[in-house]
Design a protein around this motif. Structure first.
Motif, short mmCIF file in Angstrom:
data_model
loop_
_atom_site.label_atom_id
_atom_site.label_comp_id
_atom_site.label_asym_id
_atom_site.label_seq_id
_atom_site.Cartn_x
_atom_site.Cartn_y
_atom_site.Cartn_z
N LEU A 97 1.02 -1.04 0.19
CA LEU A 97 -0.03 0.19 -0.05
C LEU A 97 0.88 1.15 0.02
O LEU A 97 0.30 2.16 -0.55
CB LEU A 97 -0.88 -0.15 1.19
CG LEU A 97 -2.12 -0.95 1.20
CD1 LEU A 97 -2.81 -1.03 2.64
CD2 LEU A 97 -3.35 -0.50 0.04
N TYR A 284 -9.35 -2.53 1.71
CA TYR A 284 -8.60 -2.98 0.50
C TYR A 284 -8.48 -4.44 0.50
O TYR A 284 -7.69 -4.97 -0.41
CB TYR A 284 -7.06 -2.35 1.11
CG TYR A 284 -6.08 -2.87 2.01
CD1 TYR A 284 -5.50 -3.80 1.57
CD2 TYR A 284 -6.34 -2.15 3.45
CE1 TYR A 284 -4.64 -4.46 2.85
CE2 TYR A 284 -5.57 -2.66 4.44
CZ TYR A 284 -4.87 -3.64 4.39
OH TYR A 284 -4.31 -4.15 5.38
N LYS A 292 -6.58 -9.19 -1.83
CA LYS A 292 -6.78 -7.90 -2.16
C LYS A 292 -8.04 -7.73 -3.13
O LYS A 292 -8.26 -8.53 -3.89
CB LYS A 292 -5.59 -7.31 -2.77
CG LYS A 292 -4.27 -7.25 -1.88
CD LYS A 292 -3.03 -6.58 -2.41
CE LYS A 292 -2.52 -7.67 -3.36
NZ LYS A 292 -1.05 -7.38 -3.69
N PHE A 296 -8.14 -1.43 -3.06
CA PHE A 296 -6.56 -1.63 -2.96
C PHE A 296 -5.92 -0.42 -3.52
O PHE A 296 -5.22 0.41 -2.95
CB PHE A 296 -5.79 -2.95 -3.43
CG PHE A 296 -4.34 -2.91 -2.84
CD1 PHE A 296 -4.33 -3.57 -1.57
CD2 PHE A 296 -3.35 -2.51 -3.55
CE1 PHE A 296 -2.85 -3.67 -1.26
CE2 PHE A 296 -2.17 -2.36 -3.37
CZ PHE A 296 -1.60 -3.19 -1.78
N LEU A 299 -6.77 3.13 -1.83
CA LEU A 299 -6.04 3.16 -0.39
C LEU A 299 -4.77 3.34 -0.82
O LEU A 299 -4.05 4.42 -0.15
CB LEU A 299 -6.31 2.11 0.52
CG LEU A 299 -6.18 2.40 1.75
CD1 LEU A 299 -7.09 3.17 2.41
CD2 LEU A 299 -6.22 1.02 2.65
N GLN A 300 -4.12 2.89 -1.82
CA GLN A 300 -2.61 3.36 -1.99
C GLN A 300 -2.63 4.63 -2.56
O GLN A 300 -1.65 5.57 -2.33
CB GLN A 300 -2.40 2.26 -3.36
CG GLN A 300 -0.92 2.09 -3.53
CD GLN A 300 -0.76 1.07 -4.25
OE1 GLN A 300 -0.95 0.90 -5.47
NE2 GLN A 300 0.29 0.06 -4.25
#
Length: 321
Positions: A97, A284, A292, A296, A299-300
């Motif tokens: 992440l 995520y 995942k 995901f 959030l990354q």
């Protein structure tokens, strides 16, 4: 003034991570322990206990102390819990992440071992004496967390389940402190020294994941600054603005105000800031399968945008303790 970089991170608050203390403690309590033990067979293919990447291109340092996924075979074999239960406290994929945020220039420190094996977010000698079947040295100082089984070498996992089938020799825990806890903190301290030396200020973003927390209103992110003690209010405010602007629900210090790492490295008056970031796992990943999902990348991206804003805040605004 910049002379503090080496000294401040090696003062009395750091004495429990120095090699000499640990070696003296081992020699005093466990005479005959060699300075360097051979590696166990199940660790032959083990990764280094801590990885560090990047140079201090920005005043931010990223860290993931709980996303390690290397479980030594002997540890799993000796546990009374199956691997899926041992993994219940793991901050799965947090190092991935953080990849986009790391690409912006911060140094990144990542533990490869799991917290259930050695928890670097506790003081080194915060251990439950009841875990051991050999004498416990006087320098062991258990807090309420340690006595509850959640010390630097945990006794319990997931719903108060006992990890071990029997009590262990104190040497086993002491060697984990030497071989895992100590390298992690030595690496993190070095990254913070380098960053502060270059920029005159540093911000540690200590990255974690969490289960849903309905008792706190089910936030997506919990930002912990030890109730205002570990970083400037301008920084936690900037983090909140970014995350809330992206539609995430945030909470300050509830239910997580920051553990040992945040409290230990956050010294705003010395230009050392630390902020614990807890991210809701269901944002995520599937918590049952650990797979995942499509959230995901969102959030990354959120971590990257927050890191970028915090970097700008550190570089362009006066941050006071």
């Amino acid at each position: 003034m910049l002379a503090f970089k080496v000294q401040a991170l090696n003062d009395s608050r750091m004495k429990n991570i120095t090699h000499s203390l640990i070696q003296r403690g081992l020699a005093r309590v466990l005479p005959g322990v060699p300075a360097s033990l051979p590696q166990e067979a199940d660790r032959v293919q083990a990764p280094a206990p801590v990885l560090v990447s990047g140079q201090p291109e920005t005043p931010v340092v990223l860290a993931s102390p709980h996303s390690g996924r290397f479980y030594p075979e002997a540890f799993v074999r000796e546990s009374r819990q199956p691997l899926n239960i041992l993994r219940s406290g793991e901050d799965s994929y947090v190092e991935e992440l953080a990849a986009s945020a790391h690409a912006l220039g911060p140094m990144f420190v990542h533990a490869t071992f799991p917290r259930v094996f050695c928890d670097v977010n506790r003081a080194a000698w915060d251990l439950d004496p009841r875990m051991f079947n050999t004498p416990v040295p006087a320098f062991v100082r258990a807090t309420y967390r340690g006595l509850a089984g959640l010390g630097s070498v945990p006794r319990i996992v997931a719903d108060n389940r006992q990890i071990y089938r029997a009590r262990m020799p104190f040497m086993d825990a002491a060697l984990r402190i030497r071989d895992y806890w100590m390298p992690y903190h030595a690496t993190l301290a070095a990254a913070l020294r380098k960053t502060h030396a270059r920029h005159g200020i540093s911000l540690l973003l200590d990255l974690h994941s969490m289960p849903d927390a309905p008792e706190a209103g089910s936030p997506d992110f919990v930002l912990g600054d030890a109730h205002g003690a570990s970083c400037s209010g301008l920084l936690i405010q900037a983090a909140e603005e970014v995350l809330q602007g992206m539609g995430f629900k945030t909470s300050r210090n509830t239910p997580y105000a920051g553990g040992y790492i945040t409290q230990h490295y956050g010294r705003p008056r010395e230009g050392l800031h630390a902020l614990q970031i807890e991210m809701r796992r269901s944002l995520y990943m599937d918590e049952k399968t650990r797979e995942k999902h499509t959230g995901f990348s969102d959030l990354q991206r959120a971590l990257a945008q927050m890191t970028e804003r915090l970097t700008t805040t550190l570089q362009t605004r006066e941050i006071n303790g």
